[in-house]
Design an enzyme around this catalytic site. Structure first.
Site, PDB file in Angstrom:
ATOM      1  N   ASP A  13      -1.312  -0.385   4.765  1.00 45.06           N
ATOM      2  CA  ASP A  13      -2.567  -0.175   5.478  1.00 45.06           C
ATOM      3  C   ASP A  13      -3.680   0.035   4.450  1.00 45.06           C
ATOM      4  OD1 ASP A  13      -4.246   0.162   7.573  1.00 45.06           O
ATOM      5  OD2 ASP A  13      -3.586   2.186   8.093  1.00 45.06           O
ATOM      6  N   ASP A 107      -6.518  -5.536   7.976  1.00 46.50           N
ATOM      7  CA  ASP A 107      -6.243  -4.492   6.993  1.00 46.50           C
ATOM      8  C   ASP A 107      -4.848  -3.887   7.109  1.00 46.50           C
ATOM      9  OD1 ASP A 107      -6.714  -3.316   9.394  1.00 46.50           O
ATOM     10  OD2 ASP A 107      -8.012  -1.734   8.628  1.00 46.50           O
ATOM     11  N   GLU A 108      -3.950  -4.488   7.893  1.00 40.03           N
ATOM     12  CA  GLU A 108      -2.609  -3.924   7.899  1.00 40.03           C
ATOM     13  C   GLU A 108      -1.531  -4.980   8.135  1.00 40.03           C
ATOM     14  OE1 GLU A 108      -1.407  -1.558  11.396  1.00 40.03           O
ATOM     15  OE2 GLU A 108      -3.516  -1.654  12.013  1.00 40.03           O
TER      16      GLU A 108
END
Lengths: 385, 392
Positions: A13, A107-108
């Site tokens: 993350d 973003d993950e």
């Protein structure tokens, strides 16, 4: 059933991703509170740097409130294409460690790094290498959760942000899970959380002590998965190159609508949002669909599939209006819900070039994106395979 | 109405009429075929309002001239299953049932069909052949031209840009240029015409033209098709058959500027070899983009072709070139677009002209011994896929 072979799952993350990218690109923003979000007064916070978080700013907070909390903060409109670019680079790095990378958002991502001889020690070393590699290549930090399944890995990555590394193994699992509120469980939204709380179940510990029978009685099939998740059990696989299947936007109207023009108007607004969502996600759609629910809950959908993917607001809108005008018989019925959705999505980095592209198209889209950010308070609906 | 007719002629007439048969859902009467006796001829008509067809069949007329409308689907089914007899007799009978409507008795061999008629009053007017003749075209060339262009257009329902569902027919300089595009690829064919009376440009529905080719032109034995026009319609007249299609009232995109005039690299392939390779590549290309990567190296006599998708895997192959390219290029195409065109070329060799990775590729038959002229005047343009996504 025989015991599952144990897996090793990472959840990677990125830390305050959008804000961190802005700080990376603009050195004078570093160590300052940076807030990325809809800059219009009705916009919400999409990301806040850690400096901004110390003012109590978090994502989904209305921007006006954020300004109030941190009047001297740096408020920026998002630059999704830039975030996508960096996100692609990060995912590329992750894929050098394992092909089993499931991209969840810009973003993950989940990684399945199971092997016949993995150990928690080797996992920790591997995580450190991933963090280092991402830092060296992009200059950004990330937090990694390591566990035997996706649910635990995702919980873990959130525990020591930023630049955290948390391993959840059999020894510390229950100790980590128990104090957390039930809302931390995947699939427990506000409504379920409230229902659980009403039953006196506020922490995962409470939930673990509830009987399977009670949970099934209260929540049906979902009860069984709550029972398993409270014990840290989750079999869901890491599905590589996870594709978004559909993106849609819909509104339920406060009162039934009869006016064709107004309905068409709404559809156009939704088209704008869907087009912006598509571009945000870096995707093109080949199927465009409208959905109309009548006052008696009768629901119809109409769709069109085109030869090559589109993400232009103008095109999507023209398809939507066409479907509505030519394929929907409204009659006397009031409408209580309208929706616009797209599917058959393809990543925009494979963009079929057009023979007759007019240059203004892109420009127009950017204007529209600017507008749409003002409505940026709706959540995109994502639906996965 | 009462007539006798050779079975073969009637069957052929009904088959041809099905070209313009409408669907019941649009307007029930359009699902009907109109039969009209005029002296020793039977006129068979069908129309869906977008297009129409008229077919003349010789008959032995045994009553006064009359017109009736019968269900087109029923008639087609009867035509396929008539018993082995040379003749068919048709006559109207007054229905004895409560509805009192008119029926038509169709007899062939031992079989008797008593068919309900549809309302003649409801049947739309049949557009008459206008006086203005545009030109005459060799039927075989016209068919070839339609075969090599209609596929490149979009279907109604795939787009809201109606102009891209048509074939643009530009009559000029003793020829007609047929052009169809879906916005990403474009097929162009120029064929010669005779007696061109006046220049003109008509945009005609590609599906209607493709059907005209397979359901009408392939069935008739004429050598020449005469083209007539009025303001809004184009007519294709043969001896016994006249077809009409409506002109689409839309601006066709300006294609002149998209056809590249200069090429940097010409890749010469054996057509079948390239087609086979691309069909193999299509297996592992991603469903959405259909991307197939082609890589040519300077001075190498083969190009590297590959496709891959995360859920299926990867395919790689080398395809021989007839001549070494002078420069290197890597370009990505949607395989389907090239395959469509390669299938519709007859020549043994083709040239793929390229300039840049983000500029159109031009595919052209290398027709040195094209005795049948089946590929003459054909070029095909295909835009590549941009793998870099500069615009995203």
């Amino acid at each position: 059933m025989c015991a599952q072979e144990s897996r090793l799952i990472f959840h990677v993350d990125m830390d305050a991703f959008f804000a961190a990218v802005e700080q990376l690109d603009h050195p004078h923003y570093r160590n300052k509170p940076v807030i990325v979000g809809g800059i219009h007064q009705r916009g919400v916070v999409a990301a806040a740097s850690y400096e901004a978080r110390s003012f109590g700013i978090h994502s989904a907070l209305p921007m006006t409130k954020a300004r109030h909390l941190c009047p001297r903060g740096i408020f920026l409109a998002p630059r999704f294409s830039r975030y996508k670019e960096i996100s692609d680079r990060v995912m590329e790095i992750l894929r050098t460690f394992t092909p089993l990378v499931e991209v969840v958002a810009l973003d993950e991502a989940f990684l399945d790094v199971s092997s016949s001889d993995h150990s928690w020690e080797s996992a920790k070393a591997l995580s450190l290498r991933i963090q280092e590699e991402i830092m060296n290549t992009t200059g950004l930090s990330c937090s990694i959760g390591v566990a035997s399944n996706k649910f635990l890995a995702k919980l873990a990555s959130d525990l020591k942000k930023p630049a955290g590394l948390v391993v959840v193994d059999d020894h510390n699992m229950q100790q980590i899970l128990d104090p957390l509120p039930v809302g931390k469980i995947i699939g427990v939204g506000k409504v379920t959380e409230q229902r659980l709380n009403k039953l006196g179940l506020t922490t995962i510990r409470d939930l673990r002590r509830a009987s399977l029978k009670l949970l099934i009685l209260e929540f049906g099939r979902h009860g069984r998965s709550l029972y398993r998740l409270a014990r840290g059990r989750d079999d869901s696989p890491v599905i590589p190159s996870r594709e978004t299947k559909t993106i849609s936007r819909e509104v339920t109207l406060p009162e039934d609508l009869y006016d064709l023009d107004k309905i068409e108007d709404l559809l156009q607004r939704l088209s704008k949002q869907v087009a912006a969502d598509l571009r945000k996600a870096g995707l093109l759609a080949r199927t465009i669909r409208i959905k109309i629910r009548f006052h008696d809950f009768r629901t119809i959908t109409r769709q069109i599939t085109v030869a090559s993917g589109v993400d232009s607001f103008r095109l999507i809108q023209s398809f939507v209006v066409h479907l509505f005008r030519h394929r929907v018989a409204l009659g006397e019925d009031g409408v209580r819900l309208v929706g616009v959705g797209v599917s058959s999505l393809v990543e925009a980095h494979f963009r079929q070039l057009s023979l007759f592209d007019d240059q203004d198209e892109l420009q127009k889209n950017e204007e529209v994106d600017g507008l749409t950010q003002r409505f940026g308070d709706d959540k995109i609906r994502w639906q996965y395979k | 109405m009462e007539f006798i007719c050779a079975k073969e002629y009637l069957i052929r007439g009904i088959k041809i009429a099905s070209y313009a048969l409408g669907t019941r859902s649009a307007m029930p009467i359009l699902a009907g075929v109109k039969l009209e006796t005029k002296g020793d001829r039977l006129y068979i008509y069908a129309t869906d309002l977008e297009k129409s067809i008229q077919c003349v069949v010789p008959i032995e007329n045994r009553a006064k001239d009359e017109a009736i409308v019968l269900d087109g689907t029923v008639l087609s089914q009867i035509a396929t299953h008539l018993p082995p007899d040379d003749k068919v007799s048709v006559r109207t009978i007054t229905g004895a049932d409560e509805s009192g409507g008119m029926k038509v008795r169709l007899q062939s061999g031992e079989a008797t069909f008593d068919l309900l008629t549809l309302s003649l009053d409801d049947y739309p007017e049949i557009p008459q052949l206008p006086e203005t003749k545009v030109c005459s075209i060799n039927k075989r060339l016209l068919q070839r031209g339609l075969y090599q262009t209609t596929f490149a257009a979009l279907k109604i329902g795939e787009t809201t840009r109606i102009s891209l569902t048509g074939v643009n027919m530009l009559f000029k300089d003793n020829g007609v240029q047929l052009l169809a595009t879906n916005g990403y690829r474009l097929a162009l064919k120029r064929i010669e015409v005779q007696d061109l009376a006046s220049d003109g440009e008509y945009l005609i529905d590609a599906t209607a033209l493709a059907a005209l080719d397979t359901q009408v032109l392939s069935v008739v034995d004429d050598d020449v098709v005469e083209i007539y026009r009025n303001g809004a319609q184009l007519f294709f007249k043969m001896r016994d058959v006249t077809g009409m299609t409506k002109v689409i009232e839309e601006e066709f995109p300006n294609f002149d500027r998209v056809i590249p005039q200069k090429h940097r690299i010409g890749l010469i392939f054996e057509r079948i070899a390239l087609l086979d390779t691309l069909q193999r590549m299509a297996i592992t290309a991603t469903k959405e983009s259909g991307a197939i990567v082609m890589h040519a190296n300077r001075g190498e006599t083969a190009i590297q072709v590959s496709s891959s998708s995360p859920d299926k895997g990867k395919t790689e192959e080398r395809v021989r070139l007839k001549r070494e390219p002078g420069e290197e290029i890597e370009i990505v195409f949607r395989g389907e677009f090239l395959i469509d065109a390669l299938k519709r070329i007859a020549s043994e060799e083709v040239v793929l002209w390229l300039t840049e990775a983000d500029k159109a590729g031009l595919l052209e038959p290398r027709a040195e011994n094209d005795a049948l002229e089946s590929d003459t005047g054909f070029i095909y343009l295909c835009m590549p896929i941009d793998p870099i996504g500069k615009s995203s």
